[in-house]
Design a protein around this motif. Structure first.
Motif, PDB file in Angstrom:
ATOM      1  N   ARG A 180      36.543  18.036 -14.383  1.00  0.00           N
ATOM      2  CA  ARG A 180      37.586  17.031 -15.205  1.00  0.00           C
ATOM      3  C   ARG A 180      36.814  16.196 -16.108  1.00  0.00           C
ATOM      4  O   ARG A 180      37.402  15.064 -16.662  1.00  0.00           O
ATOM      5  CB  ARG A 180      38.529  16.251 -14.469  1.00  0.00           C
ATOM      6  CG  ARG A 180      39.499  17.047 -13.639  1.00  0.00           C
ATOM      7  CD  ARG A 180      40.364  16.325 -12.816  1.00  0.00           C
ATOM      8  NE  ARG A 180      39.654  15.971 -11.403  1.00  0.00           N
ATOM      9  CZ  ARG A 180      39.304  16.641 -10.434  1.00  0.00           C
ATOM     10  NH1 ARG A 180      39.380  18.026 -10.605  1.00  0.00           N
ATOM     11  NH2 ARG A 180      38.642  16.100  -9.617  1.00  0.00           N
ATOM     12  N   GLU A 181      35.494  16.252 -16.292  1.00  0.00           N
ATOM     13  CA  GLU A 181      34.761  15.519 -17.331  1.00  0.00           C
ATOM     14  C   GLU A 181      34.668  16.101 -18.518  1.00  0.00           C
ATOM     15  O   GLU A 181      34.533  17.330 -18.763  1.00  0.00           O
ATOM     16  CB  GLU A 181      33.245  15.378 -16.679  1.00  0.00           C
ATOM     17  CG  GLU A 181      32.366  14.395 -17.440  1.00  0.00           C
ATOM     18  CD  GLU A 181      31.045  14.198 -16.634  1.00  0.00           C
ATOM     19  OE1 GLU A 181      30.420  13.358 -16.845  1.00  0.00           O
ATOM     20  OE2 GLU A 181      30.627  15.275 -16.123  1.00  0.00           O
ATOM     21  N   THR A 182      34.576  15.277 -19.715  1.00  0.00           N
ATOM     22  CA  THR A 182      34.546  15.724 -20.904  1.00  0.00           C
ATOM     23  C   THR A 182      33.101  15.657 -21.578  1.00  0.00           C
ATOM     24  O   THR A 182      32.670  14.372 -21.480  1.00  0.00           O
ATOM     25  CB  THR A 182      35.462  15.270 -21.747  1.00  0.00           C
ATOM     26  OG1 THR A 182      36.867  15.450 -21.518  1.00  0.00           O
ATOM     27  CG2 THR A 182      35.478  15.836 -23.249  1.00  0.00           C
ATOM     28  N   VAL A 183      32.571  16.533 -22.053  1.00  0.00           N
ATOM     29  CA  VAL A 183      31.068  16.449 -22.581  1.00  0.00           C
ATOM     30  C   VAL A 183      31.161  17.205 -23.822  1.00  0.00           C
ATOM     31  O   VAL A 183      31.673  18.100 -24.387  1.00  0.00           O
ATOM     32  CB  VAL A 183      30.102  17.353 -21.529  1.00  0.00           C
ATOM     33  CG1 VAL A 183      28.671  17.388 -22.058  1.00  0.00           C
ATOM     34  CG2 VAL A 183      30.341  16.767 -20.131  1.00  0.00           C
ATOM     35  N   CYS A 184      30.336  16.553 -24.765  1.00  0.00           N
ATOM     36  CA  CYS A 184      30.141  16.899 -25.925  1.00  0.00           C
ATOM     37  C   CYS A 184      28.531  17.331 -26.160  1.00  0.00           C
ATOM     38  O   CYS A 184      27.524  16.551 -26.161  1.00  0.00           O
ATOM     39  CB  CYS A 184      30.343  15.779 -27.003  1.00  0.00           C
ATOM     40  SG  CYS A 184      29.982  16.209 -28.869  1.00  0.00           S
ATOM     41  N   LEU A 185      28.075  18.665 -26.741  1.00  0.00           N
ATOM     42  CA  LEU A 185      26.946  18.904 -26.930  1.00  0.00           C
ATOM     43  C   LEU A 185      26.887  18.684 -28.454  1.00  0.00           C
ATOM     44  O   LEU A 185      27.372  19.421 -29.074  1.00  0.00           O
ATOM     45  CB  LEU A 185      26.494  20.230 -26.511  1.00  0.00           C
ATOM     46  CG  LEU A 185      26.757  20.391 -25.108  1.00  0.00           C
ATOM     47  CD1 LEU A 185      26.415  22.128 -24.604  1.00  0.00           C
ATOM     48  CD2 LEU A 185      25.824  19.598 -24.326  1.00  0.00           C
ATOM     49  N   PHE A 186      25.950  18.070 -29.036  1.00  0.00           N
ATOM     50  CA  PHE A 186      25.601  18.045 -30.249  1.00  0.00           C
ATOM     51  C   PHE A 186      23.969  18.130 -30.753  1.00  0.00           C
ATOM     52  O   PHE A 186      23.224  17.778 -29.910  1.00  0.00           O
ATOM     53  CB  PHE A 186      26.332  16.867 -31.021  1.00  0.00           C
ATOM     54  CG  PHE A 186      25.367  15.472 -30.584  1.00  0.00           C
ATOM     55  CD1 PHE A 186      24.510  15.051 -31.343  1.00  0.00           C
ATOM     56  CD2 PHE A 186      26.057  14.831 -29.374  1.00  0.00           C
ATOM     57  CE1 PHE A 186      24.255  13.812 -30.783  1.00  0.00           C
ATOM     58  CE2 PHE A 186      25.738  13.719 -29.122  1.00  0.00           C
ATOM     59  CZ  PHE A 186      24.648  13.176 -29.887  1.00  0.00           C
ATOM     60  N   GLY A 187      23.845  18.635 -31.919  1.00  0.00           N
ATOM     61  CA  GLY A 187      22.411  18.869 -32.342  1.00  0.00           C
ATOM     62  C   GLY A 187      22.350  19.571 -33.707  1.00  0.00           C
ATOM     63  O   GLY A 187      23.371  20.111 -33.912  1.00  0.00           O
TER      64      GLY A 187
END
Length: 97
Positions: A53-60
């Motif tokens: 239930r955790e939201t994670v954003c990967l950016f790069g």
């Protein structure tokens, strides 16, 4: 169309696959390395923990491995080294369907 139908799968089902459980604890990538070609690794010793239930954003930048992480989580590919876990179970033990 024939080329697509005749291609071999990148991952194989285990002999006795376990059903995919509902995610209650989370996802984890442990020391994952993966290369599409040997001369250019997409990920090297990558670790990631995402609780349920955790939201994670990967950016790069382009080529940093963001899409590769998703492909490994969806088991479109298996890592060259390391493990991809769902609730502590290696995805290579789970049914691909």
């Amino acid at each position: 169309l024939r080329e697509v139908l005749d291609c071999t799968e990148a991952v194989h089902a285990p002999p006795s696959p376990r059903p995919v459980p509902p995610v209650t604890e989370g996802l984890r990538l442990e020391r994952v390395s993966f290369s599409y070609t040997p001369e250019r690794p997409a990920l090297h010793d990558f670790d990631l923990t995402v609780r349920a239930r955790e939201t994670v954003c990967l950016f790069g930048p382009s080529g940093a491995g963001k899409s590769t992480v998703l492909s490994l989580l969806l088991r479109l590919y298996d890592p060259d080294t390391g493990r991809v876990l769902i609730d502590g179970v290696d995805v290579r033990e789970l049914s691909p369907t």
